[in-house]
Design a protein around this motif. Structure first.
Motif, PDB file in Angstrom:
ATOM      1  N   TRP A  43      -8.772 -17.311  20.635  1.00  0.00           N
ATOM      2  CA  TRP A  43      -7.446 -17.317  20.008  1.00  0.00           C
ATOM      3  C   TRP A  43      -6.751 -15.972  20.134  1.00  0.00           C
ATOM      4  CZ3 TRP A  43      -6.370 -22.075  19.598  1.00  0.00           C
ATOM      5  CH2 TRP A  43      -7.383 -23.002  19.288  1.00  0.00           C
ATOM      6  N   ARG A  97      -1.632 -16.857  15.584  1.00  0.00           N
ATOM      7  CA  ARG A  97      -0.459 -17.682  15.869  1.00  0.00           C
ATOM      8  C   ARG A  97      -0.814 -18.899  16.733  1.00  0.00           C
ATOM      9  NH1 ARG A  97       3.289 -17.484  19.741  1.00  0.00           N
ATOM     10  NH2 ARG A  97       2.334 -15.636  20.640  1.00  0.00           N
ATOM     11  N   ARG A  98      -1.612 -18.668  17.767  1.00  0.00           N
ATOM     12  CA  ARG A  98      -1.938 -19.784  18.676  1.00  0.00           C
ATOM     13  C   ARG A  98      -2.758 -20.857  17.961  1.00  0.00           C
ATOM     14  NH1 ARG A  98      -5.097 -18.581  23.236  1.00  0.00           N
ATOM     15  NH2 ARG A  98      -4.522 -20.629  24.016  1.00  0.00           N
ATOM     16  N   ARG A 155      -2.513 -21.544  14.826  1.00  0.00           N
ATOM     17  CA  ARG A 155      -1.593 -22.276  13.940  1.00  0.00           C
ATOM     18  C   ARG A 155      -0.756 -23.282  14.720  1.00  0.00           C
ATOM     19  NH1 ARG A 155       2.059 -18.521  11.761  1.00  0.00           N
ATOM     20  NH2 ARG A 155       0.907 -16.793  12.689  1.00  0.00           N
ATOM     21  N   GLN A 156      -0.353 -22.857  15.945  1.00  0.00           N
ATOM     22  CA  GLN A 156       0.459 -23.783  16.758  1.00  0.00           C
ATOM     23  C   GLN A 156      -0.317 -25.063  17.036  1.00  0.00           C
ATOM     24  OE1 GLN A 156       1.386 -21.255  20.041  1.00  0.00           O
ATOM     25  NE2 GLN A 156       3.240 -20.422  19.092  1.00  0.00           N
ATOM     26  N   ARG A 157      -1.642 -24.924  17.215  1.00  0.00           N
ATOM     27  CA  ARG A 157      -2.457 -26.079  17.565  1.00  0.00           C
ATOM     28  C   ARG A 157      -2.866 -26.886  16.319  1.00  0.00           C
ATOM     29  NH1 ARG A 157      -4.716 -29.696  17.399  1.00  0.00           N
ATOM     30  NH2 ARG A 157      -6.421 -30.632  18.598  1.00  0.00           N
ATOM     31  N   GLU A 203      -0.199 -27.558  11.483  1.00  0.00           N
ATOM     32  CA  GLU A 203       0.495 -28.663  10.832  1.00  0.00           C
ATOM     33  C   GLU A 203      -0.490 -29.674  10.249  1.00  0.00           C
ATOM     34  OE1 GLU A 203       3.550 -28.520  10.183  1.00  0.00           O
ATOM     35  OE2 GLU A 203       3.745 -30.532   9.316  1.00  0.00           O
TER      36      GLU A 203
END
Lengths: 111, 419
Positions: free
Chosen positions: B59, B19-20, B22-24, B27
């Motif tokens: 991560w 998840r972390r 992907r947050q970084r 996009e």
């Protein structure tokens, strides 16, 4: 410099893509897709996005590249001074390999 | 359709990153995928990236505290990831097989490397030289079948063999020429082994009527054989004067001329209308690199020669005693300059049956089609790039429409059908 060298070797399978990425960023900041097309252009290596971002995240963590502000979902990266130093070190090593390789293959074929 | 599937799978795999992570990066990675043309490699590469990110402590930090409290969660997560990877690999494997046969035809697996290849005149049979001679049914390009192969030491050398115009006899190179009966490929039999030649035989070509076989030797000599009765072949003439390891030979469509090509860059044109009294009509020079492929146009007016230096020279041979260069075409040769040693790639040439198109290939990276309708005004039609990198063996069938290519180090032969 030996310390930097050791840190570079820690990149494992991302070492080779990292040299390509740092080389690509040497003439200015680029976003992910621009790095891929640039690398393919100058080296013929078709780098996939998974490898690109695996290497980019490691380079960023080591402080060798720096993310810039996002432009329409795309984020450009620029090489840092430390990144330039480590790239110069890696290129010198490669040059040494090329020199020895050429010398030995020339000797082996009797040229 | 597969592209769309690859794009969907790629996006799904991005969702498998921690998840972390992907947050970084999520996009911008999706933005890259929007511009990229995802293939099966993209999906597998992202899968490996997701697994690597999960194994990377950087991560996982936010998850650790939770895992300390619920240790079994880690086990469940690991099982989920392992299961997901198995599914991805299975789908990937199934997909690679489908994708490969769709885009390339099935690769022909061979015992050890490919040194030479030839297609029968009807394009249904391929003779492949590996460690032995193998005959393949390639009528269905997507599903080649091996019909037969020779066993043990049988004097089959590593250069392109040649089918007789009728497709019933095959000549192979080696220490000497071996003639094979391939009328029934399932019952491959040896018809004759011609007397050995010093330096070995590196090229063979049948005359259009199938009665004469020309063999090119390692010392630059051409030997003509009467093979009207292949089981009792007899020597006709030995043509000397050229130097180098002859690897390119071709008869003109009327059978009156023979072109022999040498790595020293020369092409000799021989008048073989009366093979017992064959004479040299012209010596063609001025081509950079080693010439290893020659081809006559179907009307016999043009001779094309390709060099591993990356040029095709087109000559008008209406007067065989004084050929005139009409065009010099440049094509891409794969990077084979290994550590300063020039190793020429295998090159091949073929005119289309109507004589309007000339196809050249060097190594097996790029096939170039030339419009030679007007020999004085040749234009490049297209260059088709394959993804097999290297300077391996190449061959043509059906007037250049079917291309066979094998990487130097590989043990497969891929078939392409050109547009």
């Amino acid at each position: 410099m030996a310390d930097v060298h050791g840190k570079f070797d820690d990149l494992g399978r991302f070492a080779d893509p990292s040299v390509l990425i740092l080389t690509s960023l040497s003439d200015g900041p680029k976003h992910g897709y621009a790095i891929m097309t640039d690398v393919a252009g100058f080296s013929g290596v078709g780098m996939e996005p998974g490898t690109l971002y695996g290497a980019l995240s490691r380079l960023e963590r080591r402080g060798w590249v720096r993310p810039l502000a996002t432009e329409e979902r795309r984020r450009p990266y620029e090489i840092t001074a430390a990144g330039q130093a480590v790239l110069a070190e890696q290129l010198a090593t490669m040059q040494q390999i090329v020199r020895v390789g050429r010398l030995r293959t020339a000797t082996a074929s009797g040229i | 359709m597969r592209r769309a599937l690859a794009a969907r799978l790629s996006r799904a795999v991005v969702g498998c990153y921690p998840r972390r992570w992907r947050q970084r990066y999520g996009e911008e990675l999706l933005a890259v995928l929007d511009q990229h043309h995802p293939g099966v490699r993209t999906v597998l590469d992202l899968g490996a990236g997701a697994l690597g990110a999960h194994l990377d402590p950087a991560w996982r930090i936010d998850g650790l505290a939770m895992v300390r409290r619920h240790k079994d969660v880690l086990g469940i997560a690991a099982a989920c990831i392992a299961g997901l990877m198995v599914v991805v690999l299975m789908v990937g494997g199934w997909w690679i097989a489908g994708w490969w046969s769709e885009e390339h035809g099935s690769p022909i697996p061979l015992s050890q490397g490919v040194a030479g290849v030839a297609f029968s005149p009807d394009g249904r049979l391929a003779a492949v030289i590996g460690t032995s001679l193998e005959l393949w049914d390639v009528a269905d390009r997507a599903h080649p079948k091996r019909l037969n192969y020779t066993h043990g030491d049988n004097n089959v050398g590593g250069e392109d063999p040649a089918f007789s115009p009728g497709g019933r006899v095959l000549a192979t190179c080696g220490g000497s020429v071996t003639l094979w009966n391939v009328a029934d490929p399932a019952r491959l039999t040896q018809l004759a082994v011609l007397p050995a030649n010093p330096g070995g035989v590196n090229a063979v070509a049948f005359s259009p009527d199938g009665r004469i076989l020309a063999s090119g030797l390692g010392d630059g000599t051409v030997v003509l054989w009467n093979v009207a009765d292949p089981a009792h072949a007899t020597h006709i003439a030995t043509l000397t004067g050229q130097a180098g390891n002859l690897t390119g030979l071709a008869f003109s469509p009327d059978g009156h001329l023979l072109a022999s090509a040498s790595p020293n860059g020369t092409v000799f044109l021989w008048n073989v209308a009366d093979p017992a009294r064959a004479t040299r009509t012209a010596t063609l020079t001025r081509q950079a690199g080693g010439v290893s492929a020659v081809s006559f146009s179907p009307d016999g007016q043009l001779l094309a020669s390709a060099s591993d230096g990356g040029t095709v020279v087109l000559r008008n041979i209406a007067n065989p005693a004084a050929p005139v260069i009409t065009a010099t075409l440049r094509f891409t040769v794969p990077a084979s300059d290994f550590a300063g040693m020039a190793i020429g790639p295998d090159v091949a040439l073929a005119f289309s049956a109507d004589g309007r198109t000339l196809t050249s290939i060097a190594g097996n990276t790029a096939v170039t089609l030339w419009n030679v309708t007007n020999p004085d005004l040749v234009s490049r039609i297209t260059t088709v790039t394959g993804d097999t990198i290297g300077d391996g063996e190449v061959g043509f069938a059906a007037g250049g429409r079917i291309v066979a290519g094998a990487p130097t180090t590989g043990d497969t032969l891929a078939l392409w059908t050109l547009p």
